[in-house]
Scaffold this active site. Sequence first.
Site, PDB file in Angstrom:
ATOM      1  CE1 TYR B  50      -4.299  -1.703   0.779  1.00 49.04           C
ATOM      2  CE2 TYR B  50      -2.722  -3.347   1.517  1.00 49.04           C
ATOM      3  CZ  TYR B  50      -4.006  -3.008   1.139  1.00 49.04           C
ATOM      4  OH  TYR B  50      -4.989  -3.969   1.109  1.00 49.04           O
ATOM      5  CD  GLU B  51      -1.266   6.043  -2.207  1.00 48.77           C
ATOM      6  OE1 GLU B  51      -0.979   5.951  -3.404  1.00 48.77           O
ATOM      7  OE2 GLU B  51      -2.151   6.822  -1.789  1.00 48.77           O
ATOM      8  CB  SER B  52       0.189   3.893   3.943  1.00 49.75           C
ATOM      9  OG  SER B  52      -0.102   2.515   3.890  1.00 49.75           O
TER      10      SER B  52
END
Lengths: 258, 258, 283, 283
Positions: B50-52
């Site tokens: 996930y881009e987090s």
Amino acid sequence: MSDYSRDEMMTVAAARLLWDGCITFVGIGLPSAACNLARLSHAPGLVLIYESGTINTRPTVLPLSIGDGELAETAACVVPLPDIFSDYLQAGRIDVGFLGAAQIDRHGNLNSTVIGPYGKPRTRLPGAGGATEIAAQAKQVFIVMKASPRSFVPRLDFQTSGGHFAGRAASGARGGGPAVVVTDVGILKPQAASGELVLTVLYPGIPAEEARAAIGWPLTIAQELESMPAPTAAELAVLRALEARTAAAHRQPVRLPT
Amino acid sequence: MSDYSRDEMMTVAAARLLWDGCITFVGIGLPSAACNLARLSHAPGLVLIYESGTINTRPTVLPLSIGDGELAETAACVVPLPDIFSDYLQAGRIDVGFLGAAQIDRHGNLNSTVIGPYGKPRTRLPGAGGATEIAAQAKQVFIVMKASPRSFVPRLDFQTSGGHFAGRAASGARGGGPAVVVTDVGILKPQAASGELVLTVLYPGIPAEEARAAIGWPLTIAQELESMPAPTAAELAVLRALEARTAAAHRQPVRLPT
Amino acid sequence: MTEFLPLAKAIEKHVPDGASIALEGFTHLIPFAAGHELIRQGRRDLHLIRMTPDLIYDQLIGMGAARRLTFSWGGNPGVGSLHRLRDAVEQAWPRPLELDEHSHAGMAAAYRAGAARLPFGVLRGYIGTDLPAHNPRIRAVTCPYTGEALATVPALNPDVTILHAQRADRLGNVAIEGIIGAQREAGLAAKTLIVTVEEIVDELPPAMNGVLLPHFVVGVVSPCPGGAWPSYAQGRYGRDNDFYLRWDEIARDRARFSAWMGRHVLGTPGHREFLDSLRQGTA
Amino acid sequence: MTEFLPLAKAIEKHVPDGASIALEGFTHLIPFAAGHELIRQGRRDLHLIRMTPDLIYDQLIGMGAARRLTFSWGGNPGVGSLHRLRDAVEQAWPRPLELDEHSHAGMAAAYRAGAARLPFGVLRGYIGTDLPAHNPRIRAVTCPYTGEALATVPALNPDVTILHAQRADRLGNVAIEGIIGAQREAGLAAKTLIVTVEEIVDELPPAMNGVLLPHFVVGVVSPCPGGAWPSYAQGRYGRDNDFYLRWDEIARDRARFSAWMGRHVLGTPGHREFLDSLRQGTA
């Protein structure tokens, strides 16, 4: 207090130049001893950063290498080496960077690369390491070197790191360059206008003439010479205890892993 | 097995396109459901990023936001967001990046920025986020969008992310672009030569004409149409259990901190 | 050295009208309490910087505090639109908002450049998008080795960055655990860094390779328990997903938004009372 | 997916003659065992890359394995010279060595660019130094915003990077604790990454924000206890400072060096036996 070595005088002199809260970029050897002496005496809030990525490390013994485990264990944190060079040094967060070298010239330029021509050196030295960017980007540079005509030379064989070279102001270097050169025979500082290193501080018992003899260029002596007092008993006690702890720790045999 | 929704068909279709060991860059919503369905069924080694900054996360419930704590707790590691974009996405390590948008054109270009002119939009949408670089740098892009003439349009109001646009080959985009568009009425894929999206896969009970009606440009239908089987009982069981766990977890009241 | 100040004092002293300011935190550890304090103190003409504006910037924008927004994704995560941001862009209400719009990769490169005090960041980015046509700050350099053109973004160096973290020690070292987003870079990029923390402790656990902002980069620490709500603090309290849903309703309508802000933010002296006011009755 | 191979097989399969190869680890976790295996297998014409060549590259260079060295500091840390490196540069013994010389900051930027698959790295560097006059790879770009000239270095993307780490799990995730140097960047920059590890475990402790190389970037894991000796592995064994001192004597003389390498490296089939041979008698 006269029972101290010239190395001790140098170390104490360098330590005294550091202030509480000062953020230092430390090298192995005398700078490491000076910084830890300062931290353990008048500057408890001194921040030590080693290029191995250890930030605000508080070693109880002096490291033998720039990346000793002791530095990691006593650090506030350990960051990747690229971060140290980009986000700390290049970002202008270092108050004082320490440097030494094989050769220094009268403007504080340093050579730690080669003696002789680069392509066919008589002596290949280790090279730049962190020095080039410390010289350019630390707010101030403290140089620590024993004086001798072989190392304090009129002309470098190779310029690894820039001091007060012509054109520094327009070079992109954001730091102030060498602020002081601590030697075993006295302290040199750059003249404001020319950037030339001149003898400004004498140690007890070492006359200006002895300093002049140890420098390979015609050394200018400041009109108003200061004198640095001898190491105090308290300073020597802290420094020698640190060195004794270090020696004891490094006498512990290392078992080969199995 | 006919008791399933069109959303379930879409989710299952997207999940089936993923393979074991595939490294996916996941967005919230249907892609997250599809990836976790795949991971919990035929592709246990699927890697979810996930881009987090959460890498190889294995959530037991679906996240509501891209940065839920659940994603951090079940991740192999959490890295800074800049690393995700430079060292993972830009570095070409992502096999499949998922995208959706408000508008898509026949070449798989996407708009998630504005409806109307940029300077004075009728509807301001959230914007690019990670989409622009996912579209350019993931090895393949899977687009997941419900089909309607409002969103599958002849001409975008704004191009947020590039599909098979003219000049892609020389643009610096290293990824292959959209490989598939999973809709609720069938699956479109780009024609090799033109990059135009054509209907290539039908779902049970949804004729090509219904798909054509849902697409805002004159939809080409592939000469050899495949058909995707309905969700299996096993797939539906896993998906519904995942969604039930998610709903139960999110029903837990959050206490205001004190 | 690091100052320890109550949040209101920290904002009063370090954030003037017109400042460029980044409140970072990617879903996690969003410094909501600090944003509310900016609103209470009536700051104007701020240049707001943040990858994902989130509810806190929706509130600042809706209250008219911002003249400009640098961002890459402006939505209510998992819910939909930020209605106050939309109203500002679509209708210039309550005032026009200038946009400096990027992609996440571009913002990340800009923060990184700022942290390293380089004037620009380089990325293989902004390909196949209309963004550069509308943002003249997105430019290019040519690789001196391959001749390839690469995108550039100007470094972001906010006047003030505000972060929220779990813990600081009494020296001012700040430790962060969990999803970190671009917090580290935004913090190091700031001219002044303010950190609100859940707790101040005598000694942080050994960080070794964990995320720590050393005291000498931290300008101010302000204790502020619960300061990330309705975002979350890993290991302390969870994200209030329900509030993010409710915000969609509150922010949809100008009057309802204004009433809510009046009652809960302007009508409370600080974050503790703000949280209390939400506990009492329907927020 | 990650292969699990004995070290000798890993080298045999993935490191051909002529390869560019980075053995990273900054004082800590230097992959000595892997370097010895390269020597045992008689690799030639290697392009060696490493910020601080250290003893392991002194050995490779002295054995004639290298044609080229990319580096930024070539000394015996805390001791003095690397005599084999010096002999190669000063006397071309046993063969000439081409130098691609940088500063630490330049090497770090080059690895970072490599990790991100950008073609070059940018830094405010190489100022006031003769290095660019002798290394045409150090170039410049102009900032598109400020007009400032900044130094560039070409990205480093070694054919193979070899690291040593404390632990890997059975999937191939590699966890590193302690001083990390440029290991992460050098690992991510590699076309193939080989990691020797002290131990393979069923499950790594939760990493959260710790340093972990995820399995899909790790090509090969080779179990190799003690594989960093005489360097160290934080939490496992200490640095053998005494050996670094002794190496100064061993390496000073060509014949003594060759004899030592013959007996302890070429004369042993693997790392376990190498360590055994040092335990027996004077190394």
